[in-house]
Scaffold this motif. Structure first.
Motif, PDB file in Angstrom:
ATOM      1  N   ILE A   1      41.880  41.486  10.073  1.00 23.96           N
ATOM      2  CA  ILE A   1      41.839  43.199   8.906  1.00 23.96           C
ATOM      3  C   ILE A   1      41.446  43.686   9.755  1.00 23.96           C
ATOM      4  CG2 ILE A   1      41.465  44.803   7.240  1.00 23.96           C
ATOM      5  CD1 ILE A   1      41.567  42.551   5.713  1.00 23.96           C
ATOM      6  N   THR A   2      42.061  44.460  10.513  1.00 24.79           N
ATOM      7  CA  THR A   2      41.184  45.624  11.454  1.00 24.79           C
ATOM      8  C   THR A   2      39.623  46.497  10.800  1.00 24.79           C
ATOM      9  OG1 THR A   2      42.988  47.645  10.743  1.00 24.79           O
ATOM     10  CG2 THR A   2      43.291  46.346  12.968  1.00 24.79           C
ATOM     11  N   PRO A   3      39.525  47.049  12.128  1.00 25.61           N
ATOM     12  CA  PRO A   3      38.237  47.801  11.142  1.00 25.61           C
ATOM     13  C   PRO A   3      38.760  49.043  10.913  1.00 25.61           C
ATOM     14  CG  PRO A   3      37.631  46.969  13.949  1.00 25.61           C
ATOM     15  CD  PRO A   3      39.510  47.187  13.073  1.00 25.61           C
ATOM     16  N   SER A   4      39.616  49.567  10.818  1.00 29.90           N
ATOM     17  CA  SER A   4      40.080  50.584  10.144  1.00 29.90           C
ATOM     18  C   SER A   4      40.489  50.141   8.557  1.00 29.90           C
ATOM     19  CB  SER A   4      41.439  51.954  11.233  1.00 29.90           C
ATOM     20  OG  SER A   4      42.009  50.820  10.925  1.00 29.90           O
ATOM     21  N   LYS A   5      41.267  49.566   8.240  1.00 34.05           N
ATOM     22  CA  LYS A   5      42.040  49.196   7.190  1.00 34.05           C
ATOM     23  C   LYS A   5      40.657  48.347   6.742  1.00 34.05           C
ATOM     24  CE  LYS A   5      46.685  48.146   9.214  1.00 34.05           C
ATOM     25  NZ  LYS A   5      47.635  47.552   9.479  1.00 34.05           N
ATOM     26  N   SER A   6      40.104  47.997   6.791  1.00 35.41           N
ATOM     27  CA  SER A   6      38.723  46.595   6.632  1.00 35.41           C
ATOM     28  C   SER A   6      38.580  48.170   5.593  1.00 35.41           C
ATOM     29  CB  SER A   6      37.802  46.113   7.495  1.00 35.41           C
ATOM     30  OG  SER A   6      37.187  47.488   7.757  1.00 35.41           O
ATOM     31  N   ARG A   7      37.939  48.764   5.729  1.00 39.44           N
ATOM     32  CA  ARG A   7      37.237  50.237   5.236  1.00 39.44           C
ATOM     33  C   ARG A   7      37.754  50.507   3.222  1.00 39.44           C
ATOM     34  NH1 ARG A   7      37.311  53.775  10.088  1.00 39.44           N
ATOM     35  NH2 ARG A   7      35.428  53.600  11.106  1.00 39.44           N
ATOM     36  N   GLY A   8      39.132  49.839   3.268  1.00 45.78           N
ATOM     37  CA  GLY A   8      39.551  50.130   1.620  1.00 45.78           C
ATOM     38  C   GLY A   8      39.773  49.222   1.011  1.00 45.78           C
ATOM     39  N   LEU A   9      38.916  47.485   1.692  1.00 45.03           N
ATOM     40  CA  LEU A   9      38.890  46.901   1.798  1.00 45.03           C
ATOM     41  C   LEU A   9      37.263  45.888   0.502  1.00 45.03           C
ATOM     42  CD1 LEU A   9      42.017  45.323   3.294  1.00 45.03           C
ATOM     43  CD2 LEU A   9      42.628  45.700   1.066  1.00 45.03           C
ATOM     44  N   GLU A  10      37.649  45.152   0.047  1.00 47.85           N
ATOM     45  CA  GLU A  10      36.097  44.213  -0.410  1.00 47.85           C
ATOM     46  C   GLU A  10      36.091  44.101   0.638  1.00 47.85           C
ATOM     47  OE1 GLU A  10      33.974  44.428  -3.063  1.00 47.85           O
ATOM     48  OE2 GLU A  10      35.594  46.075  -3.729  1.00 47.85           O
ATOM     49  N   PHE A  11      35.084  43.531   0.574  1.00 51.64           N
ATOM     50  CA  PHE A  11      33.846  42.972   2.252  1.00 51.64           C
ATOM     51  C   PHE A  11      34.976  41.950   1.959  1.00 51.64           C
ATOM     52  CE2 PHE A  11      31.167  40.757   4.862  1.00 51.64           C
ATOM     53  CZ  PHE A  11      31.652  41.959   5.678  1.00 51.64           C
ATOM     54  N   ASP A  12      34.481  40.827   0.859  1.00 52.52           N
ATOM     55  CA  ASP A  12      34.574  39.711   0.593  1.00 52.52           C
ATOM     56  C   ASP A  12      36.452  39.240   0.832  1.00 52.52           C
ATOM     57  OD1 ASP A  12      32.292  38.625  -0.363  1.00 52.52           O
ATOM     58  OD2 ASP A  12      32.900  39.347  -2.400  1.00 52.52           O
ATOM     59  N   GLU A  13      37.065  39.813   0.410  1.00 52.63           N
ATOM     60  CA  GLU A  13      38.257  39.649   1.084  1.00 52.63           C
ATOM     61  C   GLU A  13      38.465  39.995   2.600  1.00 52.63           C
ATOM     62  OE1 GLU A  13      42.396  38.986   1.155  1.00 52.63           O
ATOM     63  OE2 GLU A  13      41.249  38.358  -0.021  1.00 52.63           O
ATOM     64  N   VAL A  14      37.957  40.617   3.477  1.00 53.01           N
ATOM     65  CA  VAL A  14      38.177  41.058   4.643  1.00 53.01           C
ATOM     66  C   VAL A  14      37.588  39.616   5.189  1.00 53.01           C
ATOM     67  CG1 VAL A  14      36.980  42.803   6.448  1.00 53.01           C
ATOM     68  CG2 VAL A  14      37.665  43.909   4.623  1.00 53.01           C
ATOM     69  N   ARG A  15      36.063  39.262   4.791  1.00 50.43           N
ATOM     70  CA  ARG A  15      35.631  38.491   5.295  1.00 50.43           C
ATOM     71  C   ARG A  15      36.721  36.963   5.389  1.00 50.43           C
ATOM     72  NH1 ARG A  15      30.924  35.928   7.299  1.00 50.43           N
ATOM     73  NH2 ARG A  15      30.765  33.779   6.949  1.00 50.43           N
TER      74      ARG A  15
ATOM     75  N   MET B   1      29.211  50.243  11.158  1.00 51.85           N
ATOM     76  CA  MET B   1      30.233  48.935  10.165  1.00 51.85           C
ATOM     77  C   MET B   1      30.175  47.623  11.079  1.00 51.85           C
ATOM     78  SD  MET B   1      34.585  50.543  11.113  1.00 51.85           S
ATOM     79  CE  MET B   1      34.715  49.193   9.908  1.00 51.85           C
ATOM     80  N   SER B   2      28.418  47.532  10.864  1.00 54.12           N
ATOM     81  CA  SER B   2      27.696  46.862  11.141  1.00 54.12           C
ATOM     82  C   SER B   2      28.084  45.273  10.223  1.00 54.12           C
ATOM     83  CB  SER B   2      26.671  46.364  10.593  1.00 54.12           C
ATOM     84  OG  SER B   2      26.197  47.308   9.658  1.00 54.12           O
ATOM     85  N   LYS B   3      28.279  45.597   9.652  1.00 52.55           N
ATOM     86  CA  LYS B   3      28.841  44.209   8.710  1.00 52.55           C
ATOM     87  C   LYS B   3      29.636  43.670   9.057  1.00 52.55           C
ATOM     88  CE  LYS B   3      28.780  43.308   3.294  1.00 52.55           C
ATOM     89  NZ  LYS B   3      28.531  43.452   1.889  1.00 52.55           N
ATOM     90  N   TYR B   4      31.076  43.978   8.932  1.00 52.38           N
ATOM     91  CA  TYR B   4      31.729  44.110   9.658  1.00 52.38           C
ATOM     92  C   TYR B   4      31.873  43.201  11.119  1.00 52.38           C
ATOM     93  CZ  TYR B   4      36.736  44.110  11.727  1.00 52.38           C
ATOM     94  OH  TYR B   4      38.164  43.870  12.186  1.00 52.38           O
TER      95      TYR B   4
END
Length: 243
Positions: A83-97, A146-149
């Motif tokens: 998931i790209t950085p820009s798209k990650s902003r609209g999602l829960e971090f658990d899903e991105v991870r 975006m440190s977490k990502y």
């Protein structure tokens, strides 16, 4: 060579497929995605679309026996699922991870196991992981934005490379770290890349695709390919094709 392309419906993966169908050394392309994949429409005359085999996967953290059988005898994989950085902003971090980290490690394990059971042990599995230029591997170096990502992507890089070290001789891993990826006809992205050039590196989609294909075919130059490496290798590979 039998090559697996994971995330085959994506922007970069589509260009990778387009190029590798014209490379004689690549005899089979396993395109893994959540929907059926067809050959790109803009193939050159020398391309062989019959080499493309679409494998539909419901979830990238579960690999049924039928999918594992498709992976048998594979020599290499280019992994583009993320998931790209820009798209990650609209999602829960658990899903991105889950998509960026968990899927990668589950896929690497499944492909490695299929490679080991195939009886083709003459050469190690080559695994190319596509990450990003800003991903940070050192947890002590916390990015300002975006440190977490970015730390999560760096952790994934570490674990991919660590997997190869753990299975020394059986797996070779490489991480490609592109900046902004541009393409002909994408005027807005080209303008953004030009404006951000002093701060964010960029690479053309044709260049990064050619670079990753060159590396899985010929061996990894080093374990990490920065944006400048991808531009250099990709331009040379494309030049060699034109000649």
């Amino acid at each position: 060579m039998k090559l697996i392309i994971a995330g085959a419906s994506g922007f970069v993966a589509t260009e990778v497929i387009r190029q590798c169908l014209s490379i004689p050394k690549i005899t089979s392309v396993i395109a893994v995605a959540r929907r059926p994949i067809s050959a790109p429409v803009d193939l050159v005359q020398s391309a062989d679309a019959s080499k493309l085999h679409s494998v539909v996967l419901d979830d990238y953290d579960s690999y049924p026996d039928g999918v594992r059988q498709e992976f048998a005898n594979a020599d290499a994989c280019i992994w583009t699922v993320a998931i790209t950085p820009s798209k990650s902003r609209g999602l829960e971090f658990d899903e991105v991870r889950r998509v960026c980290h968990d899927y990668t490690l589950a896929g690497l394990q499944a492909i490695f196991e299929a490679h080991g059971k195939s009886g083709s042990n003459a050469a190690p599995l080559r695994f190319m992981y596509m990450s990003g230029s800003a991903a940070q591997r050192d947890p002590k170096e916390v990015p300002r934005f975006m440190s977490k990502y970015l730390l999560m992507r760096g952790e994934t890089e570490n674990q991919v490379l660590g997997f190869a070290m753990e299975h020394n001789g059986a797996v070779e891993a490489c991480v490609s770290k592109p900046g902004l990826i541009t393409a002909p006809g994408q005027l807005l992205k080209t303008i953004i890349a030009t404006v951000l050039k002093p701060f964010v590196p960029s690479v053309g989609v044709k260049e990064i695709s050619a670079a990753m294909l060159h590396q899985v075919l010929n061996g990894f130059e080093k374990e990490t390919l920065q944006n400048d490496d991808l531009v250099r290798i990709g331009r040379q590979a494309l030049s060699d094709v034109r000649e």
